[in-house]
Design an enzyme around this catalytic site. Structure first.
Site, mmCIF file in Angstrom:
data_model
loop_
_atom_site.group_PDB
_atom_site.id
_atom_site.type_symbol
_atom_site.label_atom_id
_atom_site.label_comp_id
_atom_site.label_asym_id
_atom_site.label_seq_id
_atom_site.Cartn_x
_atom_site.Cartn_y
_atom_site.Cartn_z
ATOM 1 N N THR A 48 -7.038 -18.197 -2.569
ATOM 2 C CA THR A 48 -8.264 -18.712 -1.670
ATOM 3 C C THR A 48 -8.858 -19.665 -3.019
ATOM 4 O O THR A 48 -9.403 -20.464 -2.030
ATOM 5 C CB THR A 48 -9.011 -17.219 -2.224
ATOM 6 O OG1 THR A 48 -8.478 -16.523 -3.702
ATOM 7 C CG2 THR A 48 -8.133 -15.903 -1.796
ATOM 8 N N THR A 69 1.936 -9.654 -11.456
ATOM 9 C CA THR A 69 -0.089 -9.967 -11.276
ATOM 10 C C THR A 69 -0.097 -10.576 -10.195
ATOM 11 O O THR A 69 0.293 -11.234 -9.350
ATOM 12 C CB THR A 69 0.086 -10.792 -12.631
ATOM 13 O OG1 THR A 69 -1.199 -11.553 -12.146
ATOM 14 C CG2 THR A 69 0.648 -12.716 -11.868
ATOM 15 N N GLU A 129 -9.171 -21.159 -12.962
ATOM 16 C CA GLU A 129 -9.913 -21.829 -12.428
ATOM 17 C C GLU A 129 -11.310 -22.314 -13.673
ATOM 18 O O GLU A 129 -11.197 -22.198 -14.530
ATOM 19 C CB GLU A 129 -11.031 -20.137 -12.078
ATOM 20 C CG GLU A 129 -10.503 -19.836 -10.722
ATOM 21 C CD GLU A 129 -11.712 -18.756 -10.156
ATOM 22 O OE1 GLU A 129 -11.286 -18.108 -9.321
ATOM 23 O OE2 GLU A 129 -12.266 -17.785 -11.283
ATOM 24 N N ASN A 175 -16.779 -18.797 -11.254
ATOM 25 C CA ASN A 175 -17.615 -17.273 -10.371
ATOM 26 C C ASN A 175 -19.080 -17.183 -10.878
ATOM 27 O O ASN A 175 -18.709 -15.961 -10.109
ATOM 28 C CB ASN A 175 -16.901 -16.695 -11.981
ATOM 29 C CG ASN A 175 -14.572 -16.301 -11.557
ATOM 30 O OD1 ASN A 175 -14.522 -16.014 -10.894
ATOM 31 N ND2 ASN A 175 -14.140 -17.993 -12.536
ATOM 32 N N THR A 191 -21.567 -16.075 -3.229
ATOM 33 C CA THR A 191 -22.686 -17.049 -2.056
ATOM 34 C C THR A 191 -22.407 -17.973 -2.137
ATOM 35 O O THR A 191 -22.947 -18.991 -1.398
ATOM 36 C CB THR A 191 -23.567 -16.813 -3.323
ATOM 37 O OG1 THR A 191 -23.906 -17.494 -4.595
ATOM 38 C CG2 THR A 191 -23.952 -15.439 -3.361
#
Length: 385
Positions: free
Chosen positions: A144, A179, A258, A380, A385
């Site tokens: 992702t 996880t 991230e 995040n 959006t």
């Protein structure tokens, strides 16, 4: 040379238009029904994929595993569960097995229903003869927000059996089981009960020791399938090889957190027991203040002391605790200005090791995480959006 699946497995990876032009539909099929094991999120908001796969793994066997990426299918009520069942039933019809022989995992945005028209169209394109063996395509297909695909492999000592593992995940990672999404495939022959025991032990020492942001996903899924095509293996040798694969994937996940720029490894030793060692280590690696100190290459041992102290264990005596960055002790022995400069240079590297000795026992634990950057906030803040 691309990493191939172990014997007894074939794959189909495709784009079915879940969000963008990258692959988002991944199917791995065993030649025959085989031993399988899995562990899943403990979240009370577990997604339908978790609910379905838990039930289907109750007999310790499976034939296929499908992953849909870029949509978690979570918090969609009864329709979400019905959609997950429809996917599983579609896979079963396509490959010729029972629906309860199919496992499903899903990852991506929470609260968005599956675009079932696209999924139905994707199911209709599954080839009658599945021939793919490229494990790297599988690793890419489940991504992702990952920046790189994550894959590892090992050969079981004393045999020709291989273990190949893939994983995805860079955010919403504080495992409370194993996880994220990780899938492992092996051609070793091993009974379901033994496979389950080994898998759980390995997960506890690897994936259960990684944390990016203290958030437990609703969709965490870790599954292993064993085709048996390579014959019997020594149990200890198999567990060692599986640990190597899982540990490699664990570190890859932590390094790709991230916005991450630095891999943080925290070891707590001389603890009362393993549970205490792991809990204190997690407290350190999860601390936003420790994470930002590492990002800023600031050897601020006071933040580590804070993270140890807030565990509030009555048998932790600050006069006995020793804190190190790398090999350099920073508490209780003081570091001079030159030493702090050397430590700052060390912390500008790709890997930072924090080592804490509690000196109240003989147990130890190691966990992995990453620094906290402005990149994490940007990713995040703009996720849906």
């Amino acid at each position: 040379m691309a990493t191939s699946l172990p014997r007894g497995f074939r794959s189909h990876v495709a784009n079915i238009g879940m969000k963008d032009s990258t692959d988002d539909f991944t199917l791995v099929v065993a030649d025959t029904k085989c031993a399988a094991a899995g562990v899943f999120t403990q979240s009370r908001f577990a997604g339908p994929s978790v609910v379905v796969s838990r039930a289907h793994l109750s007999d310790g066997t499976a034939r296929a595993l499908v992953v849909i990426s870029k949509n978690a299918n979570v918090a969609n009520g009864p329709q979400g569960l019905a959609d997950a069942h429809e996917v599983v039933e579609g896979i079963a019809a396509a490959i010729g097995c029972k629906p309860n022989d199919v496992l499903i995992a899903s990852t991506g945005v929470i609260g968005r229903p599956y675009p079932m028209d696209r999924i139905r169209a994707g199911l209709a394109t599954i080839p009658k003869s599945i021939v793919g063996t490229d494990a790297e395509a599988i690793a890419r297909g489940i991504m992702t927000t990952d920046t790189i695909h994550k894959i590892a492999q090992a050969t079981v000592t004393g045999s020709t059996a291989r273990i190949v593992g893939v994983a995805k995940g860079v955010g919403m990672i504080e495992p409370n089981m194993a996880t994220l999404i990780t899938m492992m495939f092996t051609d070793a022959k091993i009974e379901p009960a033994e496979l389950d025991s080994i898998f759980r032990r390995v997960m506890d020492l690897t994936f259960n020791c990684v944390s990016i942001d203290t958030d437990t996903s609703t969709s965490d899924t870790a599954v292993i399938l064993a085709s048996g095509a390579a014959g019997n293996v020594d149990g200890a040798a198999f567990e060692a090889a599986l640990h190597d694969v899982a540990l490699s994937l664990t570190k890859q996940v932590a390094r790709d957190g991230e916005g991450a720029e630095t891999l943080i490894e925290v070891t707590v030793d001389m603890a009362r027991d393993g549970e205490q060692a792991k809990r204190v280590a997690k407290s350190i690696v999860n601390s936003p203040l420790v994470k930002t100190a590492v990002h800023g290459a600031d050897p601020n041992w006071g933040r580590v002391a804070m993270a140890v102290g807030k565990c509030n264990d009555t048998d932790i005596d600050q006069s006995k605790v020793v804190i190190r960055f790398g090999e350099q002790e920073v508490y209780p022995r003081q570091v001079d200005a030159a030493g702090l400069e050397r430590l700052s240079a060390y912390m500008r590297g790709d890997d930072v090791v924090i080592h804490v000795s509690l000196n109240n026992g003989n147990a130890s634990a190691t966990v992995w995480g990453c620094d906290l950057t402005d990149g994490y906030v940007r990713i995040n803040a703009d996720y849906t959006t």
